[in-house]
Design a protein around this motif. Structure first.
Motif, mmCIF file in Angstrom:
data_model
loop_
_atom_site.group_PDB
_atom_site.id
_atom_site.type_symbol
_atom_site.label_atom_id
_atom_site.label_comp_id
_atom_site.label_asym_id
_atom_site.label_seq_id
_atom_site.Cartn_x
_atom_site.Cartn_y
_atom_site.Cartn_z
ATOM 1 N N ARG A 153 -3.655 7.626 -16.753
ATOM 2 C CA ARG A 153 -4.811 6.755 -16.512
ATOM 3 C C ARG A 153 -4.420 5.287 -16.547
ATOM 4 N NH1 ARG A 153 -7.781 10.559 -18.706
ATOM 5 N NH2 ARG A 153 -7.350 10.012 -20.854
ATOM 6 N N ALA A 154 -3.597 4.971 -17.537
ATOM 7 C CA ALA A 154 -3.189 3.565 -17.675
ATOM 8 C C ALA A 154 -2.396 3.121 -16.451
ATOM 9 C CB ALA A 154 -2.354 3.393 -18.945
ATOM 10 N N PHE A 155 -1.460 3.963 -16.033
ATOM 11 C CA PHE A 155 -0.618 3.551 -14.903
ATOM 12 C C PHE A 155 -1.438 3.496 -13.605
ATOM 13 C CE2 PHE A 155 2.893 4.242 -11.764
ATOM 14 C CZ PHE A 155 3.452 2.984 -11.929
ATOM 15 N N SER A 156 -2.362 4.465 -13.439
ATOM 16 C CA SER A 156 -3.235 4.414 -12.244
ATOM 17 C C SER A 156 -4.056 3.140 -12.236
ATOM 18 C CB SER A 156 -4.218 5.583 -12.217
ATOM 19 O OG SER A 156 -3.546 6.777 -12.308
ATOM 20 N N ALA A 157 -4.498 2.735 -13.419
ATOM 21 C CA ALA A 157 -5.304 1.511 -13.499
ATOM 22 C C ALA A 157 -4.469 0.299 -13.076
ATOM 23 C CB ALA A 157 -5.839 1.320 -14.906
ATOM 24 N N GLU A 176 0.830 -1.196 0.000
ATOM 25 C CA GLU A 176 0.000 0.000 0.000
ATOM 26 C C GLU A 176 0.870 1.255 0.000
ATOM 27 O OE1 GLU A 176 -3.049 -0.427 2.887
ATOM 28 O OE2 GLU A 176 -3.760 1.614 2.551
ATOM 29 N N TYR A 177 1.928 1.217 0.810
ATOM 30 C CA TYR A 177 2.813 2.384 0.884
ATOM 31 C C TYR A 177 3.434 2.682 -0.484
ATOM 32 C CZ TYR A 177 6.766 5.359 1.876
ATOM 33 O OH TYR A 177 7.660 6.397 1.837
ATOM 34 N N TRP A 178 3.988 1.655 -1.120
ATOM 35 C CA TRP A 178 4.716 1.898 -2.377
ATOM 36 C C TRP A 178 3.771 2.231 -3.528
ATOM 37 C CZ3 TRP A 178 9.485 3.403 -2.329
ATOM 38 C CH2 TRP A 178 10.285 3.063 -1.239
ATOM 39 N N LEU A 179 2.597 1.629 -3.507
ATOM 40 C CA LEU A 179 1.629 1.978 -4.554
ATOM 41 C C LEU A 179 1.202 3.441 -4.386
ATOM 42 C CD1 LEU A 179 -0.617 -1.227 -4.755
ATOM 43 C CD2 LEU A 179 1.151 -0.516 -6.351
ATOM 44 N N THR A 180 1.051 3.871 -3.140
ATOM 45 C CA THR A 180 0.677 5.267 -2.886
ATOM 46 C C THR A 180 1.792 6.217 -3.314
ATOM 47 O OG1 THR A 180 -0.565 4.454 -1.007
ATOM 48 C CG2 THR A 180 -0.232 6.830 -1.109
ATOM 49 N N ILE A 181 3.031 5.850 -2.993
ATOM 50 C CA ILE A 181 4.179 6.685 -3.388
ATOM 51 C C ILE A 181 4.168 6.885 -4.907
ATOM 52 C CG2 ILE A 181 6.687 6.445 -3.792
ATOM 53 C CD1 ILE A 181 6.454 7.508 -1.147
ATOM 54 N N LEU A 182 3.985 5.779 -5.622
ATOM 55 C CA LEU A 182 4.014 5.869 -7.089
ATOM 56 C C LEU A 182 2.839 6.685 -7.602
ATOM 57 C CD1 LEU A 182 5.220 2.346 -8.215
ATOM 58 C CD2 LEU A 182 6.507 4.437 -7.970
ATOM 59 N N SER A 183 1.723 6.532 -6.960
ATOM 60 C CA SER A 183 0.535 7.259 -7.371
ATOM 61 C C SER A 183 0.733 8.766 -7.139
ATOM 62 C CB SER A 183 -0.634 6.707 -6.559
ATOM 63 O OG SER A 183 -1.781 7.369 -6.892
ATOM 64 N N GLU A 184 1.314 9.113 -6.008
ATOM 65 C CA GLU A 184 1.521 10.537 -5.700
ATOM 66 C C GLU A 184 2.563 11.184 -6.619
ATOM 67 O OE1 GLU A 184 0.316 10.319 -0.981
ATOM 68 O OE2 GLU A 184 2.426 10.570 -1.520
ATOM 69 N N HIS A 185 3.477 10.363 -7.094
ATOM 70 C CA HIS A 185 4.539 10.880 -7.956
ATOM 71 C C HIS A 185 4.052 11.114 -9.393
ATOM 72 C CE1 HIS A 185 8.622 10.567 -9.943
ATOM 73 N NE2 HIS A 185 8.772 11.517 -9.074
ATOM 74 N N LEU A 186 2.884 10.586 -9.671
ATOM 75 C CA LEU A 186 2.398 10.564 -11.051
ATOM 76 C C LEU A 186 2.230 11.952 -11.691
ATOM 77 C CD1 LEU A 186 1.837 8.396 -13.088
ATOM 78 C CD2 LEU A 186 -0.484 8.191 -12.210
ATOM 79 N N PRO A 187 1.586 12.923 -11.024
ATOM 80 C CA PRO A 187 1.407 14.232 -11.677
ATOM 81 C C PRO A 187 2.738 14.869 -12.087
ATOM 82 C CG PRO A 187 0.090 14.088 -9.674
ATOM 83 C CD PRO A 187 0.945 12.872 -9.705
ATOM 84 N N ASP A 188 3.742 14.762 -11.213
ATOM 85 C CA ASP A 188 5.047 15.345 -11.524
ATOM 86 C C ASP A 188 5.690 14.636 -12.723
ATOM 87 O OD1 ASP A 188 7.161 17.189 -10.808
ATOM 88 O OD2 ASP A 188 8.321 15.389 -10.308
ATOM 89 N N LEU A 189 5.550 13.324 -12.731
ATOM 90 C CA LEU A 189 6.122 12.548 -13.826
ATOM 91 C C LEU A 189 5.458 12.917 -15.155
ATOM 92 C CD1 LEU A 189 7.917 10.281 -14.892
ATOM 93 C CD2 LEU A 189 6.230 8.626 -14.117
ATOM 94 N N VAL A 190 4.144 13.059 -15.130
ATOM 95 C CA VAL A 190 3.433 13.415 -16.363
ATOM 96 C C VAL A 190 3.900 14.794 -16.836
ATOM 97 C CG1 VAL A 190 1.179 13.916 -17.376
ATOM 98 C CG2 VAL A 190 1.444 11.965 -15.857
ATOM 99 N N ASP A 191 4.049 15.739 -15.898
ATOM 100 C CA ASP A 191 4.570 17.068 -16.260
ATOM 101 C C ASP A 191 5.896 16.951 -16.991
ATOM 102 O OD1 ASP A 191 2.526 18.433 -15.213
ATOM 103 O OD2 ASP A 191 3.604 19.212 -13.448
ATOM 104 N N LYS A 192 6.804 16.151 -16.426
ATOM 105 C CA LYS A 192 8.137 16.012 -17.018
ATOM 106 C C LYS A 192 8.041 15.355 -18.399
ATOM 107 C CE LYS A 192 10.525 17.513 -13.448
ATOM 108 N NZ LYS A 192 9.320 17.959 -12.699
ATOM 109 N N ALA A 193 7.216 14.330 -18.469
ATOM 110 C CA ALA A 193 7.097 13.596 -19.740
ATOM 111 C C ALA A 193 6.550 14.519 -20.825
ATOM 112 C CB ALA A 193 6.189 12.375 -19.553
#
Ligand SMILES: CC(C)(COP(=O)(O)O)[C@@H](O)C(=O)NCCC(=O)O
Ligand SMILES: [Mn+2]
Length: 866
Positions: A550-554, A514-531
């Motif tokens: 969306r795909a990665f969140s799924a 749960e912790y690591w899935l949350t970490i990755l989920s929270e990092h997502l907006p920043d990653l999308v910005d960079k991409a």
């Protein structure tokens, strides 16, 4: 049920022979095994095989990619240095092919035909090779299942292809053998809602019992490749469940019937031990809830069919048939002394309750001595077997380490459930993802998990939790795309490859997951910005960025609900999945500009750093170098805390701050032991290492101000250095392809690096001069670069590039740098050579868990050769 004698797979030679017309040698003619280009040969490049069943059509197809060519001269020198003989196989990035698994409903055969046509699978899959459509007329495709006969004319008429029929039983066995030998997390047990993957030793696979539950049931004793015998079967199978179920419940599909069973209570229909005895029957080990007679209760009551709930009837039927199959299977295993029973076929469909019922029966009747096992690709055994019956597809000899399974999103035909139209290109994939946004959270909605104890220890009991908690996990995406990378090898310096486990943190602990899935989920907006920024912020990139998110969140939501959906899950898999998902939406290198900017800033101060280092005595210099590596490892765009830091300061400011904080002792501090190995103690001067492999991590300060100065020190002491970089980008990690240019820039500031890089073939221009004789030829230990075979921030040493494996043969020191490579993975890995693991811990929870410390603590773990 007739039995059949031993069979050996018939390999028909329906494929056309090689077309050698206009063949030419590609690349360097002097190489021992040069690449030969066959412009008119296409059939060997792609295959398709089909299993056309009554309800589903299963497709297995292979697609191959063209690699990018690289600098030939550089590669040639590298190969000479590393002693790699076979010169024709490699180029950056890794070459390979992919095995895709796709399903269609048989009654939607037109969609299947359209899919085959759109992907040009009927003519070898390569559009450019088939501008002449007359070629299509000759195509022959391997097929099995009843539909291979029934639909042969349709395939001929619509696609111009002939179906070459392969025996179904041959195919099942060939498919199962291939999967069990080649796929790491293929087989699993399923008891009381818990899935556990079983590692099968490919050398100790045979004999086993394969139970294929289709309409009827076949029990096949498998003794080897192509060596099997159908030893038994039963006419009470999937067809019985569906047929009786249809008559008794009015359900209109198999899946509907199965779903209904999840809300059932079989006590209303089955006669239980308690109904007869009023209590348990302990003398023979039967609890009151044991089924004494399936549907027996109907004999005690004067009720009409309509008075029974369809849910209860479905559950009773499912249990009756599953228990019966489990029992007969075990008896046959006993009869032939077989330890393993694998169950497959359309009846199972990854359905948790069915598997639990079968497992219970095997466990119950064997008194726990036998275990039922299931296969993740269970629905594709026949199609895979048909695929394996092509000659020369080259898959026979591939081994576990040469396959990497990946789970693309938005490819609706991969996986158990069919949930979309055939997708031809990325645009369609994105639109498909967008639909999910409009429709709410269809694929991201939490899927109820099966709680432990669904069948109960007493067996044959009413499920503890009913209704929605008993789910089928046949939903999408538990079968990925199999990447075949023939050049991957097991890293030869692992002490015990069989015992090696790359992941340090165990994600089967739910709170960790749960912790690591949350970490990755929270990092997502920043990653999308960079991409998106990496592609200039165009509308197209924004659309792809959204679709990626969306795909990665799924994926994350799916894993939260069902951690074992994609096989055994580790943090390394999660981090790699993120990179793969970016690539799927065509973000080739999201941190490209950040990496460039940091490289430039760091190269600008490299000269000053080297001067400072050269003014130090040997011992202080070594310490300063290690400090430098640890300090510069702070430049990590994958860590939330670090990204927050970058918003507060410049690269150089952060680097200086980080270096100033390098107070020893570090949290794990084996520096003194490493120093002694390097410099000796007293008058005793140890021999330098012969060759060091430096597994580099991040771009910018990390490589330029950390690892390169350390490499320079090793070179200066006479140790050959191989910089090991990623094959594909991952976060801000430096790739193997980027390293030569960085080294070339650094070499402008340093003679040691320049000579070593020339000697290692990294400075091609300078080397040309030397070869011309216009420069003095200076002998020097070489500095080389190899790719690691990965596109992730972590490294799994069971699967590395062949160059790295070759380079490892002469290595007596490896240095693993960074959190991904030396903490998340490999912290406890043991090597046959000296190993130094260096990292800054940039995550508070990990620091507490692994080193009982705090964020920004450092690890310097030195382990002499085991
Ligand atoms: C992705 C990483 C492993 C990369 O670290 P590195 O190998 O570059 O040192 C690391 O940044 C990480 O674990 N990040 C997620 C945890 C966090 O944001 O705190
Ligand atoms: Mn990194």
């Amino acid at each position: 049920m007739a039995t059949k004698g031993s069979n050996s797979i018939h390999r028909s030679s329906s494929r056309p022979l090689l077309d050698l017309s206009k063949a030419e040698i590609q690349g360097n003619v002097e190489e021992k095994y040069p690449t030969i280009l066959l412009p008119n040969q296409s059939d060997d490049l792609s295959h398709l095989a089909l299993d056309i069943g009554g309800s589903l059509i299963k497709l297995v197809y292979f697609s191959r990619h063209e690699g990018q060519s690289t600098n030939d001269k550089r590669m040639k020198i590298l190969k000479d240095k590393l002693g790699i003989l076979n010169g024709n196989r490699r180029s950056y990035p890794i070459l390979g092919g992919r095995l895709h698994f796709v399903k269609f409903e048989t009654n939607k055969i037109n969609e299947c035909l359209e899919f085959i046509y759109s992907k040009k699978l009927h003519c070898g899959g390569w559009e450019s090779h088939h501008s002449d459509s007359t070629n299509d007329q000759n195509a022959v495709i391997k097929a099995t299942g009843g539909g291979a006969y029934k639909f042969a004319d349709l395939f001929k008429e619509r696609l111009g292809i002939s179906l070459d029929k392969e025996d179904e039983m041959d195919c099942l066995v060939a498919g199962a053998n291939f999967l069990l030998k080649a796929i790491r997390h293929e087989a699993y047990t399923h008891m009381e809602g818990q899935k556990e993957f079983i590692q099968i030793d490919p050398n100790d696979l045979f004999p086993y019992l394969l139970v294929n539950i289709g309409s009827g049931v076949s029990m096949i004793k498998v003794d080897g490749d192509g060596k099997f015998e159908r030893v038994s079967g039963t006419n009470v199978g999937g067809g019985t469940y569906w047929g009786l179920g249809r008559l008794l419940t009015n359900c209109s599909s198999f899946d509907e019937l199965l779903e209904l069973s999840q809300k059932g209570d079989n006590r209303t229909t089955d006669m239980l031990v308690g109904d007869i005895y009023g209590t348990d029957y302990p003398k023979i080990g039967l609890s009151a809830s044991t089924i004494a007679s399936s549907f027996g209760k109907a004999t005690l009551e004067n009720k009409e069919l309509e008075e029974y709930r369809p849910e209860d009837i479905s559950l009773s039927l499912l249990r009756m048939i599953s228990y019966n199959i489990g029992q007969i299977s075990y008896l046959n295993a006993l009869r032939f002394g077989l330890k393993r029973i694998f169950f497959g076929g359309f009846f199972i469909r990854g359905h948790a309750y069915t598997m639990d019922a079968i497992s219970f029966a095997v466990h119950f009747w064997s008194k726990g001595t036998a275990q039922a096992m299931f296969l993740r690709h269970e629905g594709f055994l026949g199609a895979l077997g048909a695929f394996m019956s092509y000659e020369k597809h080259g898959l026979d000899d591939l081994m576990v380490h040469q396959f990497v399974e990946r789970f693309p999103m938005g490819a609706p035909y991969t996986g158990g459930k069919i949930h979309g139209p055939p997708l031809r290109n990325l645009n369609e994939k994105i639109s498909w993802m967008e639909k999910f946004l409009q429709k709410g959270t269809e694929i991201t909605a939490p899927v109820p998990m099966t709680p432990p104890g669904t069948t109960g220890l007493g067996g044959f009991e009413v499920p503890l939790s009913k209704g929605s908690t008993l789910r089928s996990d046949a939903s999408a995406l538990n079968v990925g795309v199999l990447h075949l990378i023939p050049t991957l090898e097991v890293f030869p310096l692992l002490v015990d490859p069989k015992m090696y486990e790359p992941n340090t943190v165990d994600l089967s602990d739910h709170s960790e997951l749960e912790y690591w899935l949350t970490i990755l989920s929270e990092h997502l907006p920043d990653l999308v910005d960079k991409a998106v920024a990496s592609e200039g912020g165009t509308d197209d990139s924004k659309r792809r960025g959204d679709a990626f998110a969306r795909a990665f969140s799924a994926h994350l939501a799916r894993l939260m609900e069902e951690p074992a959906a994609y096989g055994k899950l580790g943090l390394a898999n999660l981090l790699e999945m993120r990179e793969e998902c970016l690539r799927e939406f065509q973000f080739v290198d999201a941190y490209r500009s950040i990496k460039q900017r940091e490289n430039e800033a760091s190269l600008a101060v490299l000269h000053d750093l080297l001067m400072e280092l050269d003014s130090l005595d040997e011992e202080t210099r070594l310490l300063t170098l290690i400090e430098g590596v640890l300090a510069a490892n702070i430049f990590d765009w994958g860590s939330r805390a670090c990204v927050d830091l970058y918003h507060k300061g410049t690269i150089i400011e952060i680097y200086r701050m980080s270096r100033n904080k390098m107070q020893r002792p570090w949290r794990v501090d084996d520096f003194d032991a490493f120093k002694e190995r390097m410099l000796g103690s007293g008058d005793k001067k140890p021999l330098p290492h012969r060759r060091a492999l430096l597994f580099v991590d991040n771009s910018g300060a990390d490589i330029v101000l950390g690892m390169l100065p350390l490499a320079r020190e090793l070179l200066r002491r006479g140790t050959e250095v191989v910089l090991v970089g990623n094959s594909l980008p991952a976060l801000n990690d430096v790739t193997a392809m980027e390293l030569p240019d960085i080294v070339a820039e650094a070499a402008k500031h340093c003679d040691i690096l320049r000579r070593a890089a020339e000697s290692g073939g990294l400075l091609v221009d300078a080397m040309t001069n030397t070869l011309d004789g216009s420069k003095e030829k200076l002998p020097s230990v070489p500095l080389m670069v190899v790719e690691n075979g990965c596109g992730s921030p972590c490294i799994d040493f069971r699967q590395v590039s062949s160059e790295l494996a070759a380079a490892a043969k002469d290595a007596d020191l490896i240095i693993l740098e960074g959190m991904g490579r030396s903490l998340h993975t490999n912290l406890y890995a043991q090597f046959k050579c000296d190993a130094l693991k260096l990292a800054m811990v940039k995550n508070q929870r990990l620091a507490e868990k692994l080193v009982q410390g705090n964020i920004y603590d450092c690890v310097c773990k030195y382990e002499p050769a085991y």
